[in-house]
Each structure stands twice: as C-alpha cells, then as structure tokens.
Design a protein around this motif. Structure first.
Motif, PDB file in Angstrom:
ATOM      1  N   PHE A  59      46.851  36.214  35.079  1.00 25.05           N
ATOM      2  CA  PHE A  59      46.740  34.899  35.683  1.00 25.05           C
ATOM      3  C   PHE A  59      47.064  33.766  34.701  1.00 25.05           C
ATOM      4  O   PHE A  59      47.612  32.740  35.089  1.00 25.05           O
ATOM      5  CB  PHE A  59      45.322  34.698  36.235  1.00 25.05           C
ATOM      6  CG  PHE A  59      44.963  35.652  37.320  1.00 25.05           C
ATOM      7  CD1 PHE A  59      45.250  35.362  38.646  1.00 25.05           C
ATOM      8  CD2 PHE A  59      44.358  36.874  37.035  1.00 25.05           C
ATOM      9  CE1 PHE A  59      44.942  36.252  39.655  1.00 25.05           C
ATOM     10  CE2 PHE A  59      44.038  37.767  38.033  1.00 25.05           C
ATOM     11  CZ  PHE A  59      44.336  37.460  39.354  1.00 25.05           C
ATOM     12  N   CYS A 113      32.478  35.972  39.984  1.00 27.54           N
ATOM     13  CA  CYS A 113      32.618  34.603  39.498  1.00 27.54           C
ATOM     14  C   CYS A 113      32.003  34.462  38.117  1.00 27.54           C
ATOM     15  O   CYS A 113      31.249  35.328  37.654  1.00 27.54           O
ATOM     16  CB  CYS A 113      31.937  33.620  40.460  1.00 27.54           C
ATOM     17  SG  CYS A 113      30.159  33.853  40.654  1.00 27.54           S
ATOM     18  N   ARG A 170      41.682  33.633  36.016  1.00 26.42           N
ATOM     19  CA  ARG A 170      41.729  32.876  37.270  1.00 26.42           C
ATOM     20  C   ARG A 170      41.129  31.487  37.090  1.00 26.42           C
ATOM     21  O   ARG A 170      41.636  30.498  37.623  1.00 26.42           O
ATOM     22  CB  ARG A 170      41.000  33.640  38.375  1.00 26.42           C
ATOM     23  CG  ARG A 170      41.812  34.761  39.019  1.00 26.42           C
ATOM     24  CD  ARG A 170      41.155  35.244  40.301  1.00 26.42           C
ATOM     25  NE  ARG A 170      39.881  35.885  40.029  1.00 26.42           N
ATOM     26  CZ  ARG A 170      39.714  37.202  39.900  1.00 26.42           C
ATOM     27  NH1 ARG A 170      40.760  38.011  40.009  1.00 26.42           N
ATOM     28  NH2 ARG A 170      38.519  37.709  39.668  1.00 26.42           N
ATOM     29  N   LEU A 177      38.511  22.469  43.441  1.00 21.71           N
ATOM     30  CA  LEU A 177      38.741  23.769  44.059  1.00 21.71           C
ATOM     31  C   LEU A 177      38.758  23.664  45.586  1.00 21.71           C
ATOM     32  O   LEU A 177      39.531  24.359  46.258  1.00 21.71           O
ATOM     33  CB  LEU A 177      37.658  24.761  43.609  1.00 21.71           C
ATOM     34  CG  LEU A 177      37.676  25.123  42.115  1.00 21.71           C
ATOM     35  CD1 LEU A 177      36.500  26.035  41.781  1.00 21.71           C
ATOM     36  CD2 LEU A 177      38.994  25.783  41.721  1.00 21.71           C
ATOM     37  N   ALA A 206      43.323  28.238  37.643  1.00 23.89           N
ATOM     38  CA  ALA A 206      42.957  27.406  38.783  1.00 23.89           C
ATOM     39  C   ALA A 206      42.743  25.950  38.387  1.00 23.89           C
ATOM     40  O   ALA A 206      43.027  25.036  39.164  1.00 23.89           O
ATOM     41  CB  ALA A 206      41.684  27.952  39.435  1.00 23.89           C
ATOM     42  N   HIS A 217      42.076  22.394  46.838  1.00 21.56           N
ATOM     43  CA  HIS A 217      43.194  23.305  46.553  1.00 21.56           C
ATOM     44  C   HIS A 217      42.800  24.689  47.087  1.00 21.56           C
ATOM     45  O   HIS A 217      42.488  25.607  46.334  1.00 21.56           O
ATOM     46  CB  HIS A 217      43.502  23.362  45.046  1.00 21.56           C
ATOM     47  CG  HIS A 217      43.971  22.065  44.482  1.00 21.56           C
ATOM     48  ND1 HIS A 217      43.126  21.001  44.256  1.00 21.56           N
ATOM     49  CD2 HIS A 217      45.216  21.640  44.111  1.00 21.56           C
ATOM     50  CE1 HIS A 217      43.817  19.980  43.757  1.00 21.56           C
ATOM     51  NE2 HIS A 217      45.079  20.347  43.666  1.00 21.56           N
ATOM     52  N   HIS A 235      44.248  27.127  48.267  1.00 19.66           N
ATOM     53  CA  HIS A 235      45.031  28.326  47.947  1.00 19.66           C
ATOM     54  C   HIS A 235      44.530  28.997  46.675  1.00 19.66           C
ATOM     55  O   HIS A 235      44.900  30.129  46.376  1.00 19.66           O
ATOM     56  CB  HIS A 235      46.502  27.960  47.768  1.00 19.66           C
ATOM     57  CG  HIS A 235      46.766  27.033  46.621  1.00 19.66           C
ATOM     58  ND1 HIS A 235      46.475  25.681  46.675  1.00 19.66           N
ATOM     59  CD2 HIS A 235      47.277  27.252  45.374  1.00 19.66           C
ATOM     60  CE1 HIS A 235      46.797  25.115  45.529  1.00 19.66           C
ATOM     61  NE2 HIS A 235      47.282  26.043  44.719  1.00 19.66           N
ATOM     62  N   ILE A 236      43.664  28.300  45.936  1.00 19.81           N
ATOM     63  CA  ILE A 236      43.134  28.852  44.692  1.00 19.81           C
ATOM     64  C   ILE A 236      41.926  29.738  45.003  1.00 19.81           C
ATOM     65  O   ILE A 236      40.953  29.283  45.609  1.00 19.81           O
ATOM     66  CB  ILE A 236      42.724  27.719  43.725  1.00 19.81           C
ATOM     67  CG1 ILE A 236      43.953  26.901  43.324  1.00 19.81           C
ATOM     68  CG2 ILE A 236      42.033  28.289  42.491  1.00 19.81           C
ATOM     69  CD1 ILE A 236      43.635  25.708  42.458  1.00 19.81           C
ATOM     70  N   ASP A 237      42.012  30.976  44.603  1.00 16.73           N
ATOM     71  CA  ASP A 237      40.957  31.950  44.916  1.00 16.73           C
ATOM     72  C   ASP A 237      39.998  32.082  43.734  1.00 16.73           C
ATOM     73  O   ASP A 237      40.014  33.075  43.006  1.00 16.73           O
ATOM     74  CB  ASP A 237      41.584  33.302  45.263  1.00 16.73           C
ATOM     75  CG  ASP A 237      40.532  34.336  45.658  1.00 16.73           C
ATOM     76  OD1 ASP A 237      39.448  33.922  46.110  1.00 16.73           O
ATOM     77  OD2 ASP A 237      40.802  35.538  45.508  1.00 16.73           O
ATOM     78  N   VAL A 238      39.187  31.050  43.534  1.00 17.57           N
ATOM     79  CA  VAL A 238      38.190  31.072  42.471  1.00 17.57           C
ATOM     80  C   VAL A 238      36.857  30.632  43.061  1.00 17.57           C
ATOM     81  O   VAL A 238      36.762  29.599  43.722  1.00 17.57           O
ATOM     82  CB  VAL A 238      38.581  30.135  41.304  1.00 17.57           C
ATOM     83  CG1 VAL A 238      37.416  29.977  40.331  1.00 17.57           C
ATOM     84  CG2 VAL A 238      39.789  30.683  40.571  1.00 17.57           C
TER      85      VAL A 238
END
Length: 455
Positions: free
Chosen positions: A378, A287, A141, A80, A145, A83, A85-88
């Motif tokens: 998603f 989360c 997500r 994560l 992700a 990366h 750009h991943i919104d997790v």
C-alpha cells in the motif's frame, strides 16, 4: 489492599462512572471494568444494555493538550468519511450530547469516549508470518489513506516525539550533571535514602509500613546493592560508549527532512504490535488503535518503530537457563522464531542482566520481510529512491533512540517510564542497544529485504 488504597480505588471508579454518564446521557445501567494494560492513559470498558464503549482518562502529565488530540482524531475521521473509497477503519471518537469530544472532571482531568471494536484481539507475540504481513498492511493502508491530508492541519500532540537529537542532548545534560558524575561515589545506602540517582529506591524507605523496618531495608540494600552498583557503573559507561559511537547517525532523519529529501506526512506515532487489533478468529488486522500521537511526522519513524516492536525476539534467561519474557518495552516476548517460520538468525546478541542472567536479542529477518512486504503493498508509492535508501538507517536508529530515552530516565531516577525494579530502565537500555548491534550485523540482509519489497 489497605483501607486507604481501597477508598482511593472506589473514588476513582465513582469518577469514571460519572464521566461515562456525562457522555452517555439517559443510559440507566452502566457497567465499567478495567481494559487493557496501557501505561499512559487509564482505560475502562463501558457496557450498556445494547453497546460497549471505551472510556479513557488522558494522562495530562504526558499529553498537555487533550483538546488537540481530539481535534486531530476528528480531522482524520472527517477525512476518511469524505473519501469513502479508502478502506481504513479507526475507532471513532464519540462526542458527548453537548458536542464536546473531551470532557473534564472536577479535578480538570480530561476524558473521552471511543468506539469499542467488537470481535477483536491483540496478538503478542506474533504467531505466524501472515500476522506480520497484516501488521504491515494495516500501517501501509493508514499511511496511504492519509497521504494527501495536509499534515500541517494537525497539531503536534507530543512535540518531542522521535526528536532523536533532542533526546541525545537530554542524555548529555544528565551525564554532565554533578549527580551523575558522582554516581560512582554514591553508596547504595545513599541511593536508597534518596540521595543518589535512584528516586524509586528512596520511595521504599518512605513506606516502612509496606516494606518493613526502614533501617533494616537500608542495610539490606547496602549489603546486596554494592555489587549491583559496581555493575551498573560499568554497564552505564559501556552503554554511553555504544551510544556515542553511533552519534553521527542520530540527526540523519531530521537532516534529510530539513534538506527536503523526506517529506512530512500524517503518522500514527506509536504503531507497535500492541496497537494493532486483529479479528478474533482470523489472522486479519482490523485497525490501528491508540491515536493520541497521530500528528505530522516521518513515515520512516513509523515503519521503523513498527519493525522494532515486531522483530525484536528478545529472550531473557535466568541463571538456571529457564526462559523468561524480555524486559524490553513491547518486545514480542520469549517465543522462539520457530513459531513464526524459518528465519536466518545469525549470531544473536547477548546482554547482561546482572542477577537475572543474560538476554539473547534477535532482530527477526523473516518477520521483517513479511511485515515490510505487507506495508509496501500500500505504501510503496510514497517512497522514492532517496526515501528507500533511508529505510535501513531508520530501522537502525529507532531502537538506538529508545535506548537513549531509557538510559536518560534511568539516570534521572525513573521519572518518565513506569518501572517495577530499580534497574529495569537500564535492562531495557541494554536490550535496545543489543538490538541495534544485531541490526548492524544483518545490514546487508535487511537492505536486500528493503530492495525486494520496494523495487
């Protein structure tokens, strides 16, 4: 609390504080307090002058390889982070100053330290459909992700997780054993003495100082237990027949994976409602937590288990008609679906709880639609037509799997799941089977929801 239990508790607290200090070297003031109501790991909130953390002792009886859990979490964290750009968001695993993510105490027990997510809450039961959609988005997500993270890079921290054929084989072995075959011949007195199938009943006899005179306790169990035993026999037999009637569906997902129809992905492994953190003052999921079972698996198992947890609107009723929370595991409780919004209920399934009355079991279609819709926002690109076609069978299978596990544990004397009453695992079995039945009666409606969400 007697002196012995008090001393034990103080000893446990001292060990926890020592482990916290080994992670947080140099912190002069630490405050520890119990956190959450988890049944697997022992969890404490650790407060310093500036921050809060989550300290956990990993249950080695369930998770044999604590280092593998840490490795999996760290691998996901690294993925994560690289990366961006991943919104997790996931709670970060915090290593000790030595660099180790897992430390062991003098008894060899594994401990870890995690980020505490501030301004968060757990919602149970769901209060509205937007919350249901947010649960779906959180899981969607997560799956999206990590979809390109090779699942073979992660260890199996719980190898038997969702291995439904294996669970069924275990149940068959227990049923064919002499102990269970002779269940109808056992008296409640024998079971109370530890000779029959209820090991926890024997534990009561072994503690006469806590429960009163052992002889009187055994007589009480005999006098009150004979009726329960007859009912249990009939209910166990009925439950076994219901499971056997659905045996053909048990290997469906494993076969689809073996045939290449379904691919393995990184899965959460336990995406029940308890494991979704919401913002304190918003209906917004922050989360997923409880990452012990993050490992290779099938997306279908994750989303079906999430739906089972959130859509099970079970209500147990006492003989006088008053509502009490369901005995099913992580069921959202006894709030009616009117608090969620309009829901085509249909006919609810009812199951007996002996002296406790009956339970009404409902698979809530409104929650199902909201949650699946949020999830598909998603994760829909991860499902081709063949995978979509297997969603309903998965939704039907997961509560059946859980029923098999509860019944096996009940017949073995409650070795795995923690219980508070002798028939609690049986009650949970019956509720999960009733949930399966309700899902089956709503087959067409659920298929339409799936089509609408994944078309």
């Amino acid at each position: 609390m007697d002196d012995r239990s008090g001393n034990y508790r103080r000893g446990e607290d001292a060990v926890a504080e020592d482990m916290a200090r080994r992670f947080l070297v140099g912190e002069s003031r630490l405050r520890l307090s119990p956190l959450g109501a988890g049944l697997i790991n022992e969890t404490r909130l650790v407060e310093t002058a500036a921050q809060r953390f989550v300290l956990q002792r990993i249950n080695g009886a369930i998770f044999a390889n604590a280092n593998a859990i840490a490795d999996n979490i760290l691998r996901v964290q690294d993925w994560l982070c690289t990366h961006e750009h991943i919104d997790v968001r996931l709670p970060r695993l915090i290593p000790a100053t030595s660099g180790e993510a897992t430390l062991r105490d003098a008894d060899g027990q594994a401990w870890r330290l995690l980020e505490y997510v501030d301004n968060s809450r757990v919602i149970k039961p769901l209060e509205n459909l937007e919350q249901a959609a947010e649960v779906g988005r959180a899981l969607g997500r997560f799956h999206a992700a990590l979809a390109k993270l090779d699942p073979s890079h992660l260890a199996l921290t719980l190898p038997e997780l969702h291995d439904t054929p294996r669970y069924k084989a275990s149940l068959d072995a227990v049923v064919s054993s002499t102990k269970v075959a002779n269940l109808t011949e056992s008296t409640e007195t024998e079971r109370t003495a530890g000779i029959g199938s209820q090991a926890n009943a024997g534990a009561r006899v072994r503690h006469p100082t806590r429960d009163g005179d052992a002889g009187q306790q055994a007589h009480h169990q005999t006098r009150l237990g004979d009726c329960i035993l007859r009912q249990v026999d009939a209910e166990v037999t009925a439950a076994l027949r219901q499971i056997e009637a659905r045996a053909a569906s048990i290997p469906l997902l494993q076969q689809a994976q073996a045939d290449g129809v379904l691919a393995s992905y990184v899965t959460h492994g336990d995406p029940k409602l308890d494991n979704v953190l919401f913002a304190r003052n918003e209906d917004r999921a922050l989360c997923l937590i409880d990452l012990d079972t993050v490992q290779p698996g099938l997306l279908h198992q994750d989303i079906a288990d999430c739906l089972r947890s959130c859509c099970n609107r079970s209500v147990a009723a006492r003989p006088n008609g008053s509502g009490i929370p369901s005995l099913s595991v992580d069921a959202p409780g006894h709030s009616s679906s009117s608090s969620i919004g309009p829901s085509p209920r249909g006919t609810t399934q009812r199951v007996s709880h002996g002296a406790q009355g009956e339970a009404s079991v409902l698979f809530d279609l409104s929650i199902c639609r909201a949650l699946l819709s949020g999830y598909a926002e998603f994760a829909a690109p991860l499902f081709d037509r063949a995978a979509v076609a297997l969603l309903y069978p998965a939704i039907r299978l997961i509560p059946l799997e859980l029923a098999i596990r509860f019944l096996t544990d009940y017949l073995e004397g409650d070795r795995y799941f923690r219980v508070t009453s002798p028939r609690q695992n049986l009650d949970k079995t019956l509720i999960q089977l009733a949930l399966v039945e309700d899902i089956e009666t709503k087959h067409e409606a659920i298929e339409k929801i799936i089509h609408d969400c994944f078309a």
